[in-house]
Write a protein that holds these residues in place. Structure first.
Motif, PDB file in Angstrom:
ATOM      1  N   PRO A 121     -31.946  -0.093   2.070  1.00  0.00           N
ATOM      2  CA  PRO A 121     -31.618   0.083   3.357  1.00  0.00           C
ATOM      3  C   PRO A 121     -30.031   0.615   3.484  1.00  0.00           C
ATOM      4  O   PRO A 121     -29.248   0.411   2.747  1.00  0.00           O
ATOM      5  CB  PRO A 121     -31.369  -1.499   3.785  1.00  0.00           C
ATOM      6  CG  PRO A 121     -32.267  -2.414   2.706  1.00  0.00           C
ATOM      7  CD  PRO A 121     -32.212  -1.580   1.634  1.00  0.00           C
ATOM      8  N   GLY A 122     -30.369   1.590   4.487  1.00  0.00           N
ATOM      9  CA  GLY A 122     -29.181   2.506   4.993  1.00  0.00           C
ATOM     10  C   GLY A 122     -29.006   3.744   4.131  1.00  0.00           C
ATOM     11  O   GLY A 122     -28.357   4.542   4.529  1.00  0.00           O
ATOM     12  N   GLN A 170     -34.251   3.424  11.574  1.00  0.00           N
ATOM     13  CA  GLN A 170     -34.707   2.566  10.316  1.00  0.00           C
ATOM     14  C   GLN A 170     -35.230   1.299  10.455  1.00  0.00           C
ATOM     15  O   GLN A 170     -36.304   0.844   9.908  1.00  0.00           O
ATOM     16  CB  GLN A 170     -33.345   2.170   9.587  1.00  0.00           C
ATOM     17  CG  GLN A 170     -33.283   1.226   8.580  1.00  0.00           C
ATOM     18  CD  GLN A 170     -31.911   0.677   8.008  1.00  0.00           C
ATOM     19  OE1 GLN A 170     -31.005   1.134   8.469  1.00  0.00           O
ATOM     20  NE2 GLN A 170     -31.908  -0.355   7.198  1.00  0.00           N
ATOM     21  N   ARG A 171     -34.885   0.567  11.683  1.00  0.00           N
ATOM     22  CA  ARG A 171     -35.588  -0.632  12.133  1.00  0.00           C
ATOM     23  C   ARG A 171     -36.770  -0.510  12.907  1.00  0.00           C
ATOM     24  O   ARG A 171     -37.462  -1.383  13.436  1.00  0.00           O
ATOM     25  CB  ARG A 171     -34.586  -1.496  12.775  1.00  0.00           C
ATOM     26  CG  ARG A 171     -33.292  -1.910  12.082  1.00  0.00           C
ATOM     27  CD  ARG A 171     -32.376  -2.935  12.706  1.00  0.00           C
ATOM     28  NE  ARG A 171     -33.335  -3.959  13.188  1.00  0.00           N
ATOM     29  CZ  ARG A 171     -33.278  -4.994  12.623  1.00  0.00           C
ATOM     30  NH1 ARG A 171     -33.242  -5.072  11.218  1.00  0.00           N
ATOM     31  NH2 ARG A 171     -34.015  -6.026  13.241  1.00  0.00           N
ATOM     32  N   GLY A 219     -38.016  -0.259   6.370  1.00  0.00           N
ATOM     33  CA  GLY A 219     -36.447   0.300   6.380  1.00  0.00           C
ATOM     34  C   GLY A 219     -35.453  -0.687   5.959  1.00  0.00           C
ATOM     35  O   GLY A 219     -34.438  -0.287   5.572  1.00  0.00           O
ATOM     36  N   SER A 220     -35.689  -1.869   6.195  1.00  0.00           N
ATOM     37  CA  SER A 220     -34.873  -2.986   5.765  1.00  0.00           C
ATOM     38  C   SER A 220     -35.053  -3.805   4.463  1.00  0.00           C
ATOM     39  O   SER A 220     -34.544  -4.848   4.234  1.00  0.00           O
ATOM     40  CB  SER A 220     -34.816  -3.811   6.991  1.00  0.00           C
ATOM     41  OG  SER A 220     -34.327  -3.496   8.214  1.00  0.00           O
ATOM     42  N   ARG A 254     -36.014   9.917   4.272  1.00  0.00           N
ATOM     43  CA  ARG A 254     -37.134   9.743   4.810  1.00  0.00           C
ATOM     44  C   ARG A 254     -38.243  10.121   3.994  1.00  0.00           C
ATOM     45  O   ARG A 254     -38.335  10.739   3.088  1.00  0.00           O
ATOM     46  CB  ARG A 254     -37.312  10.768   5.882  1.00  0.00           C
ATOM     47  CG  ARG A 254     -38.298  10.899   6.827  1.00  0.00           C
ATOM     48  CD  ARG A 254     -38.254  11.808   7.889  1.00  0.00           C
ATOM     49  NE  ARG A 254     -37.331  11.335   8.872  1.00  0.00           N
ATOM     50  CZ  ARG A 254     -36.388  12.009   9.674  1.00  0.00           C
ATOM     51  NH1 ARG A 254     -36.417  13.414   9.934  1.00  0.00           N
ATOM     52  NH2 ARG A 254     -35.702  11.374  10.497  1.00  0.00           N
ATOM     53  N   ASP A 311     -38.086   5.647   7.942  1.00  0.00           N
ATOM     54  CA  ASP A 311     -36.661   6.173   7.552  1.00  0.00           C
ATOM     55  C   ASP A 311     -36.209   5.089   7.083  1.00  0.00           C
ATOM     56  O   ASP A 311     -36.060   3.680   7.452  1.00  0.00           O
ATOM     57  CB  ASP A 311     -36.061   6.518   8.754  1.00  0.00           C
ATOM     58  CG  ASP A 311     -36.282   7.790   9.075  1.00  0.00           C
ATOM     59  OD1 ASP A 311     -36.910   8.768   8.598  1.00  0.00           O
ATOM     60  OD2 ASP A 311     -35.984   8.241  10.391  1.00  0.00           O
ATOM     61  N   MET A 312     -35.294   5.255   6.172  1.00  0.00           N
ATOM     62  CA  MET A 312     -34.470   4.156   5.354  1.00  0.00           C
ATOM     63  C   MET A 312     -33.102   3.867   5.941  1.00  0.00           C
ATOM     64  O   MET A 312     -32.239   2.866   5.586  1.00  0.00           O
ATOM     65  CB  MET A 312     -34.038   4.268   3.864  1.00  0.00           C
ATOM     66  CG  MET A 312     -35.638   4.329   3.238  1.00  0.00           C
ATOM     67  SD  MET A 312     -36.537   2.663   3.248  1.00  0.00           S
ATOM     68  CE  MET A 312     -35.229   1.489   2.708  1.00  0.00           C
ATOM     69  N   GLY A 313     -32.636   5.011   6.904  1.00  0.00           N
ATOM     70  CA  GLY A 313     -31.582   5.088   7.349  1.00  0.00           C
ATOM     71  C   GLY A 313     -31.455   5.291   8.698  1.00  0.00           C
ATOM     72  O   GLY A 313     -32.430   6.125   9.212  1.00  0.00           O
TER      73      GLY A 313
END
Length: 433
Positions: free
Chosen positions: A53-54, A122-123, A128-129, A58, A116-118
């Motif tokens: 996460p963060g 992300q959410r 993503g989390s 992509r 998307d990881m950041g």
């Protein structure tokens, strides 16, 4: 029937000399893991990545999400990664807070999506989390490479093998916590029989008559079944595997089937506020007589087991809306108060009818989001897979020209992997204007 799921939280993940779990850290032998992936000769190249996460990462085209787990004395995904065997009882050890994401190295498909990881999106999906092991692979399945709808069989099955391989490192370990899921037979409910009977109807995607695209139940194509009453523990124990035909934000991944939050909440309420009667695994059809038949069977099954209330979850939108609304109508017709859970498709201008068909009987509907909402995603420094699959390969939510030269993306919510989370993992809320 009792199922114990031992939980092993992933506090960190790293590649190492052996695959093991220790003090919350998951170590993965990359070479050994890739050997498991390459067991299928159709996979011609593969790589593994760890994303957290963060991270400015992509991932697209994502094809499947699978929980890393093992079944003590059995197989994690019966009829898929191992021999056919009963599910729903015994002991499972599962890594929580992460999963395997199976993605294409290049070619996308109708059901594939983006994570998307950041960044600001992300959410938009639970993944993503989470700390994820990402498999990025390519295959020699030339016969469907340029088809909009692909089975993606080699990559998806490799993801399941990989998830069970990693999960096997938990075989002889003691979990930090154990969730006990237990629901007695219908004729042995005791005091719960005085509470209102509730059934959960799970309408999984099964519209393709050609094998290989649909949701599987113990490895069986659900297109070839009528609605069936199953024990909720079977769902949590890996008996239901995601199919590959479904616009992506509407999709229920295999991870979500094993962790279905709506089912878990119903299980927790059993004996307290409700008598949870079980899950009716239903299908989505193409022909009108098939839709009507399934709806009637759902209503008949529900009435016969004593349901006075039902929750209907639809995987999909458009054509499946007919099955969804018809099932709500039939349940209400036999006196069962029903709530529906689905996303909606109001068009990019928001002015279209949200569901293809509606009925006055469908008077309690939960919306998980609008697949047509336009999103503007900024560039991401790292892309795993192929960003241009969004505009080239008919991925839901993308179109020719949706990827700008700087890597930014304009697309519909449709393209976020499992983003509407109709299983109950919703990341969205309602706003009144």
């Amino acid at each position: 029937m009792r199922l114990d799921i031992g939980r092993f939280p992933i506090r960190d993940m790293a590649f190492g000399k052996e695959t093991r779990y220790e003090a919350g850290i998951l170590h993965i032998d990359r070479n050994e893991a890739l050997d498991v992936v390459m067991e299928d000769a159709h996979i011609v190249s593969a790589e593994l990545h760890i994303v957290k996460p963060g991270d400015p990462v992509r991932i697209v085209p994502v094809k499947e999400a699978i929980e890393m787990r093992c079944k003590i004395g059995g197989t994690a995904y019966p009829g898929v990664t191992g021999q056919l065997a009963p599910a729903g009882s015994g002991v499972v050890h599962a890594l929580t807070g992460g999963c395997v994401l199976a993605a294409g190295k290049k070619w996308g498909s109708f059901q594939d999506g983006l994570i998307d990881m950041g960044g600001p999106f992300q959410r938009y999906t639970i993944y993503g989390s989470m700390t994820n092991l990402v498999l990025v692979a390519d295959t020699d399945e030339e016969f469907e490479r340029h088809e909009q709808q692909k089975r993606n069989h080699a990559i998806r099955w490799a993801g399941h093998r990989l998830a069970e391989y990693v999960g096997s490192c938990l075989q002889n370990l003691c979990p930090e916590e154990t969730d006990v899921w237990e629901l007695p037979p219908l004729d042995a409910r005791g005091d719960a029989s005085d509470l209102p009977g509730v059934v959960y109807v799970l309408q999984v995607q099964t519209q393709m008559e050609i094998p290989g695209f649909n949701t599987l139940y113990y490895g069986w194509d659900c297109n070839h079944m009528i609605p069936t009453l199953i024990h909720p523990n079977e769902l949590l124990d890996g008996a239901v595997i995601s199919g590959s035909f479904m616009p992506c934000s509407s999709k229920i991944s295999s991870y979500e089937h094993c962790n279905n939050p709506t089912v878990k909440r119903l299980m927790r309420e059993h004996g307290r506020t409700i008598n949870f009667l079980g899950v009716i695994l239903s299908n989505l059809n193409v022909a009108m007589d098939q839709k009507q038949r399934s709806a009637q069977v759902v209503a008949s099954l529900s009435k016969n087991i004593g349901a006075v209330a039902a929750i209907v979850c639809e995987e999909g939108y458009g054509n499946p809306d007919v099955d969804y609304i018809q099932t709500l109508v039939e349940l209400e017709r036999v006196g069962i108060r029903t709530v529906g859970i689905a996303n909606e498709c109001t068009g990019r201008d928001g002015a279209s009818q949200p569901l293809m068909t509606l009925d006055r009987a469908a008077d309690a509907l939960v919306s998980c989001g609008n697949v047509s909402e336009i999103l503007h995603l900024p560039p991401m420094p790292t892309v795993l897979g192929d960003i241009h699959s969004l505009e080239r390969d008919g991925i839901s939510g993308g179109w020719d020209g949706c990827v700008a030269a700087d890597g930014s993306v304009t697309m519909e919510d449709n393209g976020i992997f499992c983003g509407d989370h109709v299983s109950g993992f919703s990341m969205k809320t309602c706003v009144d204007y």
